[in-house]
Design an enzyme around this catalytic site. Structure first.
Site, short mmCIF file in Angstrom:
data_model
loop_
_atom_site.label_atom_id
_atom_site.label_comp_id
_atom_site.label_asym_id
_atom_site.label_seq_id
_atom_site.Cartn_x
_atom_site.Cartn_y
_atom_site.Cartn_z
CG ASP A 259 -1.74 1.32 1.32
OD1 ASP A 259 -2.76 1.36 0.68
OD2 ASP A 259 -1.43 2.06 2.40
CD GLU A 292 -2.40 3.21 -3.15
OE1 GLU A 292 -3.33 3.94 -3.30
OE2 GLU A 292 -2.23 2.80 -2.04
#
Length: 596
Positions: A259, A292
């Site tokens: 993330d 990400e």
């Protein structure tokens, strides 16, 4: 018991035998550390070099324990493999090798076969409940499920990005063995299982590291969540790399999605993590690492780096361009795509990223050249947890755009050579929202609720304070319950489900076998909201997708003798591509280096 032994200091509790466990804690700021059982028994831990405290204790699997700092501060194990209760309570010694795998020969699947289905374990009812969805997902054509973060967080309801005990699967969803049973069952259905992990911050409640290991963080660098994690420290790097290896080795996940790595101010850590993971896994396994990354660092995806690189990145640029074309929304981060969204989409389809060094709306250059990367380096999606849940009311695209436009965009999503990702409920255009939910209490609950509502003060629709007050309270149980997807009920939802079945069957039969070696041949703008993109597949055949999200028909150029793979209209478009439609065709191999 584990047959392998830890080499050097290792975070957390490691069973050595049925009756003995090795405990280790990095606590450079502590004057003393002791180990305490839930019975009250305490044992002093032995100081070691570089701020470590260690002890081999006669406490076996099932023991409940915690650390006591300087004889006055009881804290959970930051690397606990399980918690007995919540993030503030006792940690639990578990045997990571106790589970008996039913599919031990599973070695994964090639990345080009990935069709990813992102889901929230809690919203579906826990690890055991997710197992019940596996047969239908496999039948749909999904080849991988991706679980939102599982690390232990405060309370029972959370997206997962507030995790504070990163080694412990959240107890409200089931036991560690229940999680392994889910992964095992998925492998039995031929499904990969990916996990979203958060290595850029800890949640706001239950993180005690600052009491005894201030060096875990650096106050000179800040993220949206507070002080940055200090990856210059060896034990800190080891903490996260060991965590990644645990999920992949002990739980047999098939991959990790990291993330928001743009909030990790140390690119060498990312390379080190990729190298360590690949070097220590069975080389016969196929394990995939994705990112990400708002910075669009194509260099992290370069196949030439081999063990140091990542396999893919969530392509926010592709999503943002499609969202603007589908909905007309241009607020917040969609402002970067408000001008020339069709050109942005064409660039994504032909080169991966739209922003490859160009200035964003703040005037800052963003991204690196990405045209040399294969299409499989980009994970494309129409929705994900962020793009739905970060809306004030959690609306899905089915409430925001014309049904025919959504149907056309779905064709592009599922038949382009990029890796497609669906969010739970996408396959039938679920009407339930996906809201932001947490389970905080007291002042923190007030701060989260008020902060959530204040985030939208700059949006015209929520400029009125009374309108903002109607934004659901993240801590209310009703907010969580409203976010649990149901099942297809209407004829329109059944039709969308059938459309997904059809497209994924086409992908599996006609595209997937030939995706290795695919190269983009370019994309052109056909009109406002309309593009045509082509790719040469590995067998030399040429895939062409024409998409029109505009309100006027456009002229398309079809390849001679191309056969239609799928079309979103009642009849396959010929020279004209109607509004809100799409068509995919496949043509015989072209000569090398064809011009458009």
């Amino acid at each position: 018991m584990p047959s392998r032994s830890p080499q050097g200091p290792r975070h957390g509790a490691w069973p050595l035998s049925p009756t003995h466990t090795r405990f280790a804690l990095w606590a450079p700021d502590a004057r003393s550390v002791s180990l305490q059982r839930d019975s009250g028994e305490r044992l002093p831990m032995l100081p070691a070099a570089h701020g470590w405290y260690e002890l081999d204790a006669p406490w076996g699997v099932g023991s409940r324990y915690r650390f006591v700092i300087d004889d006055q501060h009881p804290v959970p194990d930051p690397a606990a493999r399980a918690q007995a209760t919540d993030v503030h309570g006792y940690s639990l010694v578990i045997d990571p090798d106790a589970y008996r795998w039913q599919h031990p020969q599973w070695r994964g699947r090639p990345w080009h076969e990935a069709v990813i289905y992102e889901l929230h374990v809690g919203a579906l009812g826990g690890y055991g409940a997710v197992v019940e969805h596996l047969p239908r997902l496999a039948a749909l054509g999904v080849t991988a499920i991706e679980l939102m973060p599982l690390a232990q967080f405060p309370g029972t309801r959370n997206w997962g990005y507030d995790g504070v005990l990163l080694y412990a699967p959240h107890a409200a969803y089931g036991s560690p063995d229940d999680l392994k049973a889910l992964i095992d069952a998925a492998h039995g259905h031929g499904l990969m299982v990916l996990l979203d992990v958060v290595y850029n911050h800890f949640g706001p409640d239950g993180n005690y590291l600052g009491q005894y290991a201030k060096a875990f963080f650096r106050e000179d660098k800040h993220t949206p969540w507070g002080a940055a994690i200090d990856y210059r420290q060896g034990p800190v790097r080891e903490f996260f790399i060991d965590n990644a290896r645990m999920w992949l080795q002990d739980y047999r996940f098939d991959g990790l999605r990291l993330d928001a790595v743009h909030a990790i101010d140390d690119s060498t850590f990312l390379h080190d993590l990729a190298r360590e993971v690949r070097q220590h896994l069975d080389p016969a396994r196929q394990v995939w690492l994705t990112l990400e990354n708002e910075f669009n660092q194509a260099s992290l995806l370069d196949p030439a780096l081999q063990a140091l690189s990542f396999d893919g990145q969530w392509n926010d640029d592709g999503h943002n361009a499609l969202h603007v074309l589908l909905t007309g929304e241009t607020e917040a981060y969609y402002a970067d795509f408000a001008e020339r969204p069709t050109e942005h989409l064409a660039r994504c389809l032909s080169q991966g990223f739209a922003y490859q060094g160009q200035p964003d709306r703040h005037g800052r250059p963003r991204g690196e050249p990405s045209g040399h990367l294969p299409p499989s380096a980009f994970v494309l999606f129409l929705q994900n947890h962020d793009q739905v849940g970060n809306r004030a009311l959690g609306e899905r695209l089915s409430q925001l755009c014309p049904p025919l436009a959504l149907r056309a965009a779905t064709l592009l999503l599922l038949l382009s050579p990029m890796i497609p990702l669906l969010f739970m409920g996408d396959e039938w255009a679920a009407s339930e929202p996906f809201l932001f939910f947490t389970d905080h209490h007291a002042q923190l609950a007030d701060a989260v609720r008020d902060g959530r509502r204040n985030e939208f003060a700059g949006f015209p629709a929520f400029a009125d304070p009374q309108r903002r007050a109607a934004i659901p309270d993240p801590n209310a149980r009703a907010t969580f319950e409203a976010s649990r997807p149901g099942a297809p009920a209407s004829a329109e939802q059944q039709a969308m489900l059938a459309w997904h079945h059809h497209l994924l069957k086409v992908r599996q039969q006609h595209l997937t076998p030939h995706l290795p070696g695919t190269q983009a041949l370019g994309a052109v703008v056909l009109g406002t909201g309309a593009v045509s993109a082509r790719w040469r597949l590995g067998d030399g055949s040429v895939l062409q997708i024409d998409l029109n999200l505009g309100v006027e028909p456009v002229t398309r150029r079809s390849a001679p003798h191309a056969r239609v793979l799928a079309h979103s209209t009642a009849q396959p478009p010929l020279a004209q591509l109607p509004a809100h439609s799409a068509i995919a065709t496949l043509a015989a191999p072209l000569p090398e280096d064809p011009t458009w």
